[in-house]
Design a protein around this motif. Structure first.
Motif, PDB file in Angstrom:
ATOM      1  N   ILE A  30       0.893  -1.219  -0.016  1.00 40.54           N
ATOM      2  CA  ILE A  30      -0.065  -0.092   0.075  1.00 40.54           C
ATOM      3  C   ILE A  30       0.881   1.165  -0.100  1.00 40.54           C
ATOM      4  CG2 ILE A  30      -1.693   1.339   1.085  1.00 40.54           C
ATOM      5  CD1 ILE A  30      -2.686  -1.097   0.076  1.00 40.54           C
ATOM      6  N   ASP A  31       0.695   2.136  -0.862  1.00 38.31           N
ATOM      7  CA  ASP A  31       1.412   3.316  -1.249  1.00 38.31           C
ATOM      8  C   ASP A  31       0.783   4.666  -0.158  1.00 38.31           C
ATOM      9  OD1 ASP A  31       3.257   2.205  -2.994  1.00 38.31           O
ATOM     10  OD2 ASP A  31       1.483   2.066  -4.043  1.00 38.31           O
ATOM     11  N   VAL A  32      -0.583   4.581  -0.141  1.00 39.31           N
ATOM     12  CA  VAL A  32      -1.224   5.863   0.362  1.00 39.31           C
ATOM     13  C   VAL A  32      -2.199   5.286   1.254  1.00 39.31           C
ATOM     14  CG1 VAL A  32      -2.726   7.943  -0.136  1.00 39.31           C
ATOM     15  CG2 VAL A  32      -0.979   7.184  -1.713  1.00 39.31           C
ATOM     16  N   VAL A  33      -2.562   5.995   2.356  1.00 42.14           N
ATOM     17  CA  VAL A  33      -3.620   5.537   3.402  1.00 42.14           C
ATOM     18  C   VAL A  33      -4.399   6.642   3.776  1.00 42.14           C
ATOM     19  CG1 VAL A  33      -4.080   4.637   5.454  1.00 42.14           C
ATOM     20  CG2 VAL A  33      -2.034   3.947   4.522  1.00 42.14           C
ATOM     21  N   ALA A  34      -5.687   6.707   3.513  1.00 42.18           N
ATOM     22  CA  ALA A  34      -6.357   7.829   3.954  1.00 42.18           C
ATOM     23  C   ALA A  34      -7.648   7.378   4.757  1.00 42.18           C
ATOM     24  CB  ALA A  34      -7.425   8.180   2.410  1.00 42.18           C
ATOM     25  N   MET A  35      -7.788   8.476   5.639  1.00 40.12           N
ATOM     26  CA  MET A  35      -9.006   8.160   6.516  1.00 40.12           C
ATOM     27  C   MET A  35      -9.726   9.415   7.048  1.00 40.12           C
ATOM     28  SD  MET A  35      -6.774   7.977  10.067  1.00 40.12           S
ATOM     29  CE  MET A  35      -8.045   8.781  11.322  1.00 40.12           C
ATOM     30  N   VAL A  36     -10.714   9.543   7.752  1.00 39.93           N
ATOM     31  CA  VAL A  36     -11.538  10.710   8.383  1.00 39.93           C
ATOM     32  C   VAL A  36     -10.923  10.832   9.734  1.00 39.93           C
ATOM     33  CG1 VAL A  36     -13.594  11.557   8.870  1.00 39.93           C
ATOM     34  CG2 VAL A  36     -13.528  10.071   6.757  1.00 39.93           C
ATOM     35  N   HIS A  37     -10.743  11.870  10.252  1.00 38.04           N
ATOM     36  CA  HIS A  37     -10.175  12.325  11.354  1.00 38.04           C
ATOM     37  C   HIS A  37     -11.639  12.185  12.511  1.00 38.04           C
ATOM     38  CE1 HIS A  37      -8.400  15.030  14.744  1.00 38.04           C
ATOM     39  NE2 HIS A  37      -8.356  13.795  14.998  1.00 38.04           N
ATOM     40  N   HIS A  38     -12.314  13.127  12.222  1.00 43.86           N
ATOM     41  CA  HIS A  38     -13.810  13.189  12.839  1.00 43.86           C
ATOM     42  C   HIS A  38     -14.781  12.637  11.803  1.00 43.86           C
ATOM     43  CE1 HIS A  38     -17.189  15.406  14.471  1.00 43.86           C
ATOM     44  NE2 HIS A  38     -17.025  14.370  15.290  1.00 43.86           N
ATOM     45  N   GLU A  39     -15.362  11.424  12.589  1.00 47.52           N
ATOM     46  CA  GLU A  39     -16.426  10.564  11.786  1.00 47.52           C
ATOM     47  C   GLU A  39     -17.784  11.236  12.285  1.00 47.52           C
ATOM     48  OE1 GLU A  39     -18.366   9.582   9.133  1.00 47.52           O
ATOM     49  OE2 GLU A  39     -16.480   8.450   8.608  1.00 47.52           O
TER      50      GLU A  39
ATOM     51  N   ALA B  91       4.079   4.381   4.035  1.00 49.12           N
ATOM     52  CA  ALA B  91       2.837   5.059   3.203  1.00 49.12           C
ATOM     53  C   ALA B  91       2.723   6.463   3.371  1.00 49.12           C
ATOM     54  CB  ALA B  91       1.815   4.235   3.706  1.00 49.12           C
ATOM     55  N   THR B  92       2.153   7.045   2.433  1.00 50.22           N
ATOM     56  CA  THR B  92       2.041   8.386   2.444  1.00 50.22           C
ATOM     57  C   THR B  92       0.310   8.485   3.047  1.00 50.22           C
ATOM     58  OG1 THR B  92       2.829   9.066   0.259  1.00 50.22           O
ATOM     59  CG2 THR B  92       1.209  10.472   1.049  1.00 50.22           C
ATOM     60  N   PHE B  93       0.315   9.345   4.072  1.00 54.04           N
ATOM     61  CA  PHE B  93      -0.995   9.565   4.889  1.00 54.04           C
ATOM     62  C   PHE B  93      -1.599  10.800   4.586  1.00 54.04           C
ATOM     63  CE2 PHE B  93      -2.294   9.642   9.558  1.00 54.04           C
ATOM     64  CZ  PHE B  93      -3.579   8.887   9.326  1.00 54.04           C
TER      65      PHE B  93
END
Length: 393
Positions: free
Chosen positions: A131-140, A161-163
């Motif tokens: 995996i090269d990039v990881v994406a997420m939501v801080h406040h869901e 990985a790039t975050f």
């Protein structure tokens, strides 16, 4: 027109001087006046967000909602590499939907709505997959859950990985330590904790990460993140015609925070959230998640058994109070109350007093239980239609 008190996670009631700012004289966005305005906004953004080492970061402003900023990141950063989306709610799901449009190699790790990420599961996935990039939501926002940036950031650093992070409803309410948490890019919006009008979003990123985008082929014209960086770096302008008067308002909102004191701004927001939550507890209400897992902008409340949340919302609306209903698996089970924008201590007390009066006048729990059983009998023959997430920004 009657004023509504927006107890929501955005849009918000704005300060009076923003109404003045948005009415300023017309200027051309290709002239020096706009360059000065955009320069001022960038510097104020980095200050309000308490970015460490601001000389190593840039902030670009996009005419569009928070979703536009997210789409700009997800369409510009990945290229032909592999991206993993972490999702435990509606907006994590939206990141996944956006990424699938632009990135063939999109992967998803789903967790139950309202529950914290399983860090061991994420670690195992990153160990097993490239995996090269990881994406997420801080406040869901769907649950009001604040996900841990530090924990996930440490895993992305461990695996190289790039975050990238959706901070649309947390930036300006929670201090986001980009350097410490290994965050390359974060997105947010003008109309949440910063307290301005809806219609603008922004991306803050490391200058070195912005530079890397130059070699990635563009997948969109309007939301090409490198173009926004290139324009602000070379001439303090935007690639396309911006909503100039919203820029005036955003600058004023940032100036208001700085004038108050940045630390005082964060402290005041927490104080309002704590006052609101204690008042709700005093009414005998319970929360969906633990207070320690909440963001400072929003409280998600379990609906008492005898209360119909749609009726509750309408009765509050009659008193000029606007709240959110639950969505998806929380529909009918929770309501949400925000405390950002020009919501005062007196406004919060007014809301609590109105809520108390309304709750007292709802029918007894036994009547509600009987109604629920009757509805279940009617619904037992109906099919369950899949939930379609509301497209809010």
């Amino acid at each position: 027109m009657k004023k509504h008190l927006l107890f929501t996670p955005g849009p918000v009631n704005v300060a009076p001087n923003l109404r003045v700012a948005i009415s300023k004289e017309d200027i051309c966005h290709r002239e020096v006046e706009f360059e000065h305005l955009l320069n001022s906004i960038e510097q104020k953004l980095l200050q309000v967000l308490k970015i460490e080492n601001p000389g190593n970061y840039r902030a670009v402003v996009i005419t569009g909602s928070g979703t536009a900023a997210n789409e700009s990141i997800l369409s510009s950063v990945v290229g032909n590499k592999h991206i993993l989306i972490l999702s435990n709610g509606e907006f994590g799901g939206r990141l996944h939907q956006i990424s699938k449009i632009h990135n063939e190699n999109t992967h998803l790790l789903e967790f139950p709505w309202g529950e914290n990420f399983d860090l061991d599961r994420i670690d195992a996935y990153l160990t097993k997959h490239s995996i090269d990039v990881v994406a997420m939501v801080h406040h869901e926002t769907c649950a009001g859950l604040l996900n841990s940036l530090e924990d996930v950031g440490a895993l992305t650093k461990k695996h190289g990985a790039t975050f990238v992070v959706d901070c649309v409803s947390s930036a300006g309410a929670e201090i986001i330590e980009m350097e410490k948490c290994n965050i390359a890019f974060m997105s947010s919006s003008s109309s949440k904790a910063i307290g301005s009008y809806a219609g603008l979003s922004f991306v803050v990123g490391k200058t070195a990460e912005f530079e890397k985008l130059k070699d990635i082929p563009a997948k969109t014209m309007y939301l090409n993140l490198y173009k926004f960086y290139e324009f602000i770096s070379t001439c303090y302008q935007t690639p396309n015609t911006p909503a100039v008067h919203l820029f005036y308002a955003l600058e004023q909102a940032l100036a208001n925070i700085i004038d108050l004191g940045v630390d005082q701004h964060y402290s005041t927001m927490k104080d309002k959230a704590n006052m609101l939550r204690q008042g709700l507890l005093n009414l005998g209400l319970e929360f969906l998640i633990k207070q320690q897992d909440m963001c400072s902008i929003l409280t998600t409340v379990n609906v008492p058994l005898n209360v119909n949340v749609s009726v509750l919302r309408q009765k509050l609306r009659e008193k000029s109070i606007i709240i959110y209903e639950g969505k998806g698996c929380f529909k009918g089970k929770v309501f949400q109350v925000g405390n950002i924008g020009e919501i005062s201590i007196l406004d919060i007390q007014y809301f609590l007093n109105c809520l108390k009066e309304i709750l007292i006048n709802f029918p007894a729990a036994e009547a509600r239980e009987q109604q629920a059983r009757q509805m279940m009998q009617v619904d037992s023959t109906a099919s369950n239609e899949p939930y379609i997430a509301e497209m809010i920004s």
